[in-house]
Design an enzyme around this catalytic site. Structure first.
Site, PDB file in Angstrom:
ATOM      1  CG  ASN A 129      29.797 -35.089 -90.024  1.00 51.78           C
ATOM      2  OD1 ASN A 129      30.302 -34.253 -90.623  1.00 51.78           O
ATOM      3  ND2 ASN A 129      28.639 -35.893 -89.598  1.00 51.78           N
ATOM      4  CE  LYS A 174      28.928 -33.765 -86.474  1.00 51.42           C
ATOM      5  NZ  LYS A 174      28.724 -34.134 -85.681  1.00 51.42           N
ATOM      6  CG  HIS A 197      24.005 -35.145 -89.623  1.00 55.21           C
ATOM      7  ND1 HIS A 197      23.735 -34.350 -88.690  1.00 55.21           N
ATOM      8  CD2 HIS A 197      25.336 -35.768 -89.320  1.00 55.21           C
ATOM      9  CE1 HIS A 197      25.219 -35.213 -88.376  1.00 55.21           C
ATOM     10  NE2 HIS A 197      26.031 -35.688 -88.087  1.00 55.21           N
ATOM     11  CD  GLU A 255      25.903 -31.656 -86.365  1.00 56.87           C
ATOM     12  OE1 GLU A 255      26.465 -31.842 -87.366  1.00 56.87           O
ATOM     13  OE2 GLU A 255      26.039 -33.319 -85.580  1.00 56.87           O
ATOM     14  CD  GLU A 306      24.840 -40.396 -87.215  1.00 58.69           C
ATOM     15  OE1 GLU A 306      26.260 -39.929 -87.107  1.00 58.69           O
ATOM     16  OE2 GLU A 306      24.898 -39.089 -87.567  1.00 58.69           O
ATOM     17  N   GLY A 341      28.153 -35.893 -80.456  1.00 57.10           N
ATOM     18  CA  GLY A 341      28.604 -34.709 -80.276  1.00 57.10           C
ATOM     19  C   GLY A 341      28.614 -35.749 -78.646  1.00 57.10           C
ATOM     20  CB  SER A 361      28.856 -40.522 -78.414  1.00 63.00           C
ATOM     21  OG  SER A 361      28.960 -39.522 -78.572  1.00 63.00           O
TER      22      SER A 361
HETATM   23  P1  PGA Z   1      30.666 -37.748 -83.375  1.00 61.94           P
HETATM   24  O1  PGA Z   1      28.873 -37.530 -84.862  1.00 61.94           O
HETATM   25  O2  PGA Z   1      30.457 -38.935 -83.561  1.00 61.94           O
HETATM   26  O3  PGA Z   1      31.049 -36.690 -82.541  1.00 61.94           O
HETATM   27  O4  PGA Z   1      29.289 -37.510 -82.350  1.00 61.94           O
HETATM   28  C1  PGA Z   1      28.493 -39.102 -85.268  1.00 61.94           C
HETATM   29  C2  PGA Z   1      27.916 -37.351 -86.713  1.00 61.94           C
HETATM   30  O5  PGA Z   1      27.379 -36.689 -86.026  1.00 61.94           O
HETATM   31  O6  PGA Z   1      27.793 -38.053 -87.638  1.00 61.94           O
END
Ligand code: PGA
Length: 247
Positions: free
Chosen positions: A9, A11, A92, A94, A164, A170, A210
């Site tokens: 992803n 982003k 997701h 976000e 997740e 993140g 992460s």
């Molecule tokens: P990250 O993000 O690996 O940077 O923690 C995962 C995601 O948001 O899909």
């Protein structure tokens, strides 16, 4: 056998030339043939990436479920399909958090994607406050019930789930393999309760939050972890490939 999947992803990152270079570099060096590798770039780069004719699959991070209409700034389900997207990310954290996408809207997105033959990675996961109350199982089950469990057995089998935990996204704070396995087994149990064991055994459940080149092999060794949804570590070709080779 469940499909093993590693998805990146990207982003809201990368310039156009960086996105093209990253795609080409991962595609050229990929030797993980039995794994489905998917990348989710910004939608504006989709056309350019498709023209590279690589083997990596491409999806979109977002779309609007309507086919067309007065939704300034949005890309419709038909437009992203037309651009060549094979996968869509739905749910997701976000999008839920910053764009107020609620369970009903996510359900509309799920239905629209299935109608257009797009494969879905559906994200679920709890915030830290819920984890601290040890209520993550209930919380995630509700997310699945509200946006997915209206589907038929046949339809649900086309969906990949990504667990997740929001506190791990993140933050550099990965779930331990015990925490991940416990939730993945619980999620498979929720699916089994609704659809039966046969269906539950077919659905790939990815871990996200992460996940990186150093912890992927421990996470992927868990019985119910079928791959990963990778954010930060997907922006470096070598790290992403190392994760893909972690099974
Ligand atoms: P990250 O993000 O690996 O940077 O923690 C995962 C995601 O948001 O899909």
């Amino acid at each position: 056998m469940r499909k093993k999947i590693v998805a990146g992803n990207w982003k809201m990152n990368l310039s156009k030339s960086e996105a093209l270079a990253l795609y080409q570099s991962v595609d050229a060096q990929n030797t993980a043939n039995e794994i489905d590798l998917i990348v989710f770039p910004s939608t504006i780069y989709l056309d350019g990436l498709k023209k590279l004719n690589g083997k990596l699959k491409i999806g979109v991070q977002n779309f609007h479920p309507a086919e067309s209409g007065a939704f300034t700034g949005e890309n419709s389900i038909t437009q992203v399909k037309d651009l060549g997207a094979e996968y869509v990310l739905i749910g997701h954290s976000e999008r839920r958090m910053y764009f107020n996408e609620d369970s009903d809207f996510l359900k509309e997105k799920v239905d629209a994607a299935l109608q257009h033959d797009l494969k879905i990675i559906f994200c679920c996961g709890e915030p830290l406050s819920i984890r601290e109350m040890n209520a993550q199982g209930y919380y995630v089950e509700q997310q699945l019930i509200e946006s997915l469990f209206h589907l038929s057995n046949w339809a649900i089998e086309n969906i990949v789930i990504a667990y997740e935990p929001i506190w791990a996204i993140g933050t550099g704070k990965t779930a331990s393999s015990e925490q991940a396995e416990a939730m993945h087994a619980a999620i498979r149990g929720f699916i089994e309760k609704q659809y039966g064991k046969n269906t539950a055994e077919k659905i790939s459940i990815l871990y996200g939050g992460s996940c990186n080149a150093s912890n992927a092999s421990e996470l992927f060794a868990c019985e119910n972890v079928d791959g990963g949804l990778i954010g930060g570590a997907a922006l470096k070709a070598n790290d992403f490939l190392q994760i893909a080779n972690s099974f």
